[in-house]
Design a protein around this motif. Structure first.
Motif, mmCIF file in Angstrom:
data_model
loop_
_atom_site.group_PDB
_atom_site.id
_atom_site.type_symbol
_atom_site.label_atom_id
_atom_site.label_comp_id
_atom_site.label_asym_id
_atom_site.label_seq_id
_atom_site.Cartn_x
_atom_site.Cartn_y
_atom_site.Cartn_z
ATOM 1 N N GLN A 84 -44.795 -4.763 40.535
ATOM 2 C CA GLN A 84 -46.235 -4.964 40.495
ATOM 3 C C GLN A 84 -46.556 -6.308 41.133
ATOM 4 O O GLN A 84 -45.771 -7.255 41.042
ATOM 5 C CB GLN A 84 -46.779 -4.948 39.062
ATOM 6 C CG GLN A 84 -47.024 -3.577 38.497
ATOM 7 C CD GLN A 84 -47.991 -3.622 37.326
ATOM 8 O OE1 GLN A 84 -49.131 -3.198 37.432
ATOM 9 N NE2 GLN A 84 -47.531 -4.131 36.197
ATOM 10 N N THR A 98 -49.637 -1.838 42.806
ATOM 11 C CA THR A 98 -48.285 -1.307 42.887
ATOM 12 C C THR A 98 -47.629 -1.837 44.157
ATOM 13 O O THR A 98 -48.284 -2.419 45.021
ATOM 14 C CB THR A 98 -48.306 0.224 42.910
ATOM 15 O OG1 THR A 98 -49.033 0.663 44.073
ATOM 16 C CG2 THR A 98 -48.978 0.780 41.660
ATOM 17 N N ASN A 104 -53.597 -0.915 40.496
ATOM 18 C CA ASN A 104 -53.168 -0.432 39.188
ATOM 19 C C ASN A 104 -54.249 -0.673 38.144
ATOM 20 O O ASN A 104 -54.614 0.226 37.391
ATOM 21 C CB ASN A 104 -51.860 -1.117 38.785
ATOM 22 C CG ASN A 104 -51.205 -0.466 37.592
ATOM 23 O OD1 ASN A 104 -51.624 0.596 37.146
ATOM 24 N ND2 ASN A 104 -50.172 -1.097 37.057
ATOM 25 N N TRP A 105 -54.764 -1.899 38.105
ATOM 26 C CA TRP A 105 -55.875 -2.209 37.217
ATOM 27 C C TRP A 105 -56.592 -3.454 37.708
ATOM 28 O O TRP A 105 -56.066 -4.203 38.537
ATOM 29 C CB TRP A 105 -55.422 -2.380 35.764
ATOM 30 C CG TRP A 105 -54.324 -3.378 35.509
ATOM 31 C CD1 TRP A 105 -52.995 -3.112 35.352
ATOM 32 C CD2 TRP A 105 -54.461 -4.808 35.364
ATOM 33 N NE1 TRP A 105 -52.288 -4.269 35.134
ATOM 34 C CE2 TRP A 105 -53.165 -5.326 35.121
ATOM 35 C CE3 TRP A 105 -55.530 -5.688 35.406
ATOM 36 C CZ2 TRP A 105 -52.924 -6.689 34.942
ATOM 37 C CZ3 TRP A 105 -55.299 -7.048 35.222
ATOM 38 C CH2 TRP A 105 -54.009 -7.532 34.988
ATOM 39 N N ASP A 139 -49.026 -4.433 32.067
ATOM 40 C CA ASP A 139 -49.023 -3.020 32.443
ATOM 41 C C ASP A 139 -50.412 -2.409 32.555
ATOM 42 O O ASP A 139 -50.621 -1.475 33.332
ATOM 43 C CB ASP A 139 -48.175 -2.212 31.460
ATOM 44 C CG ASP A 139 -48.649 -2.373 30.021
ATOM 45 O OD1 ASP A 139 -49.521 -3.235 29.765
ATOM 46 O OD2 ASP A 139 -48.135 -1.639 29.147
ATOM 47 N N ASN A 140 -51.403 -2.950 31.800
ATOM 48 C CA ASN A 140 -52.729 -2.331 31.845
ATOM 49 C C ASN A 140 -53.893 -3.322 31.889
ATOM 50 O O ASN A 140 -55.048 -2.911 31.917
ATOM 51 C CB ASN A 140 -52.914 -1.389 30.650
ATOM 52 C CG ASN A 140 -52.715 -2.100 29.316
ATOM 53 O OD1 ASN A 140 -52.805 -3.331 29.220
ATOM 54 N ND2 ASN A 140 -52.429 -1.327 28.278
#
Length: 206
Positions: A84, A98, A104-105, A139-140
């Motif tokens: 990432q 990515t 991704n966010w 991750d988010n």
């Protein structure tokens, strides 16, 4: 009319003499260069050989994050961790991509950012112009915690061994628990009387 004291008069005569000598020397050097370095004495230019070790690069993808830095000298470099890539802009836009460039966010921090991005693959941390540290899940992008430092943060926070370490521009170094932002230790290392604003992050050695 100009009136000079004796010392000044001698200095003026010396300056005129020095200027004349310098002018004559320049003419002599120019003449010598023309005599010894004429066209027939100049080396012929040659093409440089090709470099077999040269490496070429091709752009794979491109993304825009926020509206730039508005002319400020900020070290907002992207951070690559576990396939990432994280990037932040001065206007508070924090984004994760990515490895192939897909978003991704994205998260709007709501603060002007002066330092970032730091992280360890589980948490990413940025610092604001007013000294606020902000941590997000890698991750988010979920907000995890915030911590107010003593002054502006210029250097990207360092995340290592479960600690988030950040330095404020007033010389205060603070270590926080990366899980919840609780204070672990704090140390004042001082700032030189004559110093420049920098953005070098902390280094850790085992």
């Amino acid at each position: 009319m100009t009136i000079l004291f004796p010392a000044a008069r001698r200095a003026a005569r010396f300056s005129r003499t020095l200027a004349i000598v310098a002018g004559v020397s320049t003419l002599l050097l120019a003449g010598c260069s023309n005599f010894f370095l004429g066209k027939e004495n100049l080396a012929e230019a040659v093409d440089l050989p090709s470099n077999p070790a040269a490496v070429s690069f091709a752009r794979q993808w491109r993304q825009t994050v926020g509206d730039g830095t508005d002319g400020k000298a900020l070290g907002l470099r992207p951070l690559a961790l576990k396939r990432q890539i994280f990037a932040v802009s001065n206007d508070g836009e924090l984004m994760a991509f990515t490895a192939d460039g897909n978003k991704n966010w994205a998260r709007q921090t709501g603060h002007p950012i002066a330092a970032g991005v730091g992280g360890d693959g589980r948490v990413v941390v940025v610092g604001s112009e007013n000294g606020l540290l902000m941590a997000y899940a890698a991750d988010n992008g979920k907000p995890l915690w915030t911590y107010q430092l003593s002054s502006e943060i210029m250097a990207a926070p360092t995340v290592v061994n479960g600690l988030v370490v950040a330095r404020a521009i007033d010389g205060q170094v603070t270590a926080l628990d990366a899980r919840n932002g609780s204070l672990v230790w704090k140390q004042y290392i001082g700032v030189a009387d004559l110093s420049i604003r920098g953005n070098a992050r902390a280094l850790f050695f085992d």
